[in-house]
Design an enzyme around this catalytic site. Structure first.
Site, PDB file in Angstrom:
ATOM      1  N   SER A  61     -11.818  -9.937  21.644  1.00 60.82           N
ATOM      2  CA  SER A  61     -10.838  -9.779  20.554  1.00 60.82           C
ATOM      3  C   SER A  61      -9.650  -8.888  20.899  1.00 60.82           C
ATOM      4  CB  SER A  61     -11.521  -9.237  19.303  1.00 60.82           C
ATOM      5  OG  SER A  61     -12.345 -10.220  18.739  1.00 60.82           O
ATOM      6  N   LYS A  64      -6.415 -10.582  20.969  1.00 62.65           N
ATOM      7  CA  LYS A  64      -5.682 -10.889  19.722  1.00 62.65           C
ATOM      8  C   LYS A  64      -4.399 -10.061  19.600  1.00 62.65           C
ATOM      9  CE  LYS A  64     -10.079 -12.133  17.497  1.00 62.65           C
ATOM     10  NZ  LYS A  64     -11.148 -11.661  16.572  1.00 62.65           N
ATOM     11  N   TYR A 188      -8.444 -20.902  21.421  1.00 61.66           N
ATOM     12  CA  TYR A 188      -8.893 -19.579  20.981  1.00 61.66           C
ATOM     13  C   TYR A 188     -10.018 -19.038  21.882  1.00 61.66           C
ATOM     14  CZ  TYR A 188     -11.434 -16.184  18.134  1.00 61.66           C
ATOM     15  OH  TYR A 188     -12.105 -15.063  17.697  1.00 61.66           O
ATOM     16  N   TYR A 240     -12.002  -4.043  12.384  1.00 60.83           N
ATOM     17  CA  TYR A 240     -12.659  -4.760  11.267  1.00 60.83           C
ATOM     18  C   TYR A 240     -13.148  -3.770  10.210  1.00 60.83           C
ATOM     19  CZ  TYR A 240     -12.572  -7.613  15.400  1.00 60.83           C
ATOM     20  OH  TYR A 240     -12.166  -8.218  16.540  1.00 60.83           O
ATOM     21  N   VAL A 258     -15.856  -7.794  21.474  1.00 66.24           N
ATOM     22  CA  VAL A 258     -17.320  -7.813  21.606  1.00 66.24           C
ATOM     23  C   VAL A 258     -17.791  -7.750  23.058  1.00 66.24           C
ATOM     24  CG1 VAL A 258     -18.015  -8.868  19.412  1.00 66.24           C
ATOM     25  CG2 VAL A 258     -17.455 -10.337  21.370  1.00 66.24           C
TER      26      VAL A 258
HETATM   27  O1  DON Z   1     -14.635 -15.312  18.149  1.00 69.06           O
HETATM   28  C1  DON Z   1     -15.485 -14.515  18.531  1.00 69.06           C
HETATM   29  O2  DON Z   1     -16.490 -14.273  17.897  1.00 69.06           O
HETATM   30  C2  DON Z   1     -15.229 -13.801  19.850  1.00 69.06           C
HETATM   31  N1  DON Z   1     -14.573 -14.660  20.767  1.00 69.06           N
HETATM   32  C3  DON Z   1     -14.394 -12.560  19.649  1.00 69.06           C
HETATM   33  C4  DON Z   1     -14.974 -11.620  18.622  1.00 69.06           C
HETATM   34  C5  DON Z   1     -14.738 -10.196  18.922  1.00 69.06           C
HETATM   35  O3  DON Z   1     -14.431  -9.809  20.026  1.00 69.06           O
HETATM   36  C6  DON Z   1     -15.017  -9.234  17.823  1.00 69.06           C
HETATM   37  N2  DON Z   1     -14.723  -7.864  18.233  1.00 69.06           N
HETATM   38  N3  DON Z   1     -15.301  -6.878  18.262  1.00 69.06           N
END
Ligand code: DON
Length: 306
Positions: A61, A64, A188, A240, A258
């Site tokens: 993320s 982003k 994405y 978040y 993540v």
């Molecule tokens: O879309 C997802 O769930 C992952 N590609 C990215 C989520 C993420 O990194 C949340 N951050 N802490």
């Protein structure tokens, strides 16, 4: 600074409580939870690192921030018809607000919002073209041509896409996505599968430190106003439903992933990247946050005082 980072790395390396490595993307579950890296890049070009700072990891993320920057460049304020600017107070992959708010995601950093941002940058181009543009943008801001996508991570997430596919289809049902859902999702997942080291990430964040200019390379990336606004979104939404806690403990704009990485910006001072794969209950790096808290305490860096 070097001594401080060495101290932080050795403190973190000795921690037994390291959080839980993300396993809903199976490829990420293989990552060694003992890894720890930290890098601090200064606007004058100096770099300080400790631990596994040169090992690439999945930025997830954190990407982003770069897609948002690209989207603002392409769409300007028009982007805000795709996505809002409010913290969600919900987990990164939550769907509940989407129904109440007619499919418009709260902000660009929750998954639904980041999927909407990808849709906004596609502009009827094919995923390959969009990804090539995104990659060259990230290489440009990091001043590093070696940055790549980890296609195995992207494939792994694609094979377990159901949660994000639900978000995307739900938005599509509200008429919120212009492009084909599978193309948006494929783009994405690759975006999230960018592999970067702490050093590369810290360099990539430098434009947010100095009002839109990467002073180390002398290149303007965005206007001063835009850099400040991106920082404000990172502050309010970058972690978040853990964003309030991060602001309280660290006091700097930050964006987590993540994969266990966090990019933090100390305006006027430094761009900081940390990596520790184990996550806390909100999906943010447990020791990464603790390391940033230590760094902020020792340096006095904070947007809430001086
Ligand atoms: O879309 C997802 O769930 C992952 N590609 C990215 C989520 C993420 O990194 C949340 N951050 N802490």
């Amino acid at each position: 600074m070097q001594k401080l980072l060495t101290d932080i790395a050795s403190t973190m390396q000795q921690e037994n409580e390291r959080g839980k490595v993300a396993d809903y993307i199976p490829q990420l579950a293989h990552v060694d939870p003992q890894r720890f890296g930290i890098a601090v890049a200064l606007p004058d070009g100096q770099l300080f690192t400790a631990g596994d700072a040169s090992e690439p990891f999945s930025i997830q993320s954190i990407s982003k921030v770069f897609s948002l920057t690209l989207a603002l460049g392409k769409r300007g304020d028009g982007l805000w018809s795709y996505v809002g600017r409010e913290p969600s107070g919900d987990p990164f992959n939550s769907i509940v607000q989407l129904e109440h708010e007619s499919g418009k995601p709260r902000n660009p950093f929750i998954n639904a919002g980041a999927i909407a941002v990808v849709d906004a940058i596609m502009m009827r181009h094919e995923p390959k073209e969009v990804l090539a543009e995104l990659l060259s943008f990230v290489r440009f801001v990091a001043n590093d041509e070696s940055i790549c996508f980890d296609h195995e991570v992207a494939a792994s997430e694609l094979a377990h896409k159901h949660r994000n596919a639900s978000l995307a289809h739900f938005m599509k049902a509200f008429g919120r996505l212009e492009h084909d859902v599978d193309k948006v999702l494929g783009t994405y997942f690759h975006q999230c599968a960018l592999a970067m080291s702490c050093t590369q990430l810290a360099h990539a964040g430098l434009f947010l430190v100095s009002d839109g200019v990467n002073k180390a390379t002398g290149t303007r990336v965005v206007s001063a106003q835009r850099a400040r606004r991106i920082n404000s979104l990172m502050m309010m939404c970058g972690h978040y439903d853990g964003s309030g806690e991060f602001a309280y403990r660290v006091g700097l704009p930050g964006k987590s992933g993540v994969g266990g990485g966090i990019l933090a910006v100390a305006p006027g001072r430094a761009s900081i990247a940390v990596w520790s794969p184990g996550l806390d209950g909100t999906g943010n790096s447990l020791l990464g946050t603790r390391a940033l808290e230590m760094l902020a305490q020792e340096t006095g860096w904070s947007v809430f005082g001086h």
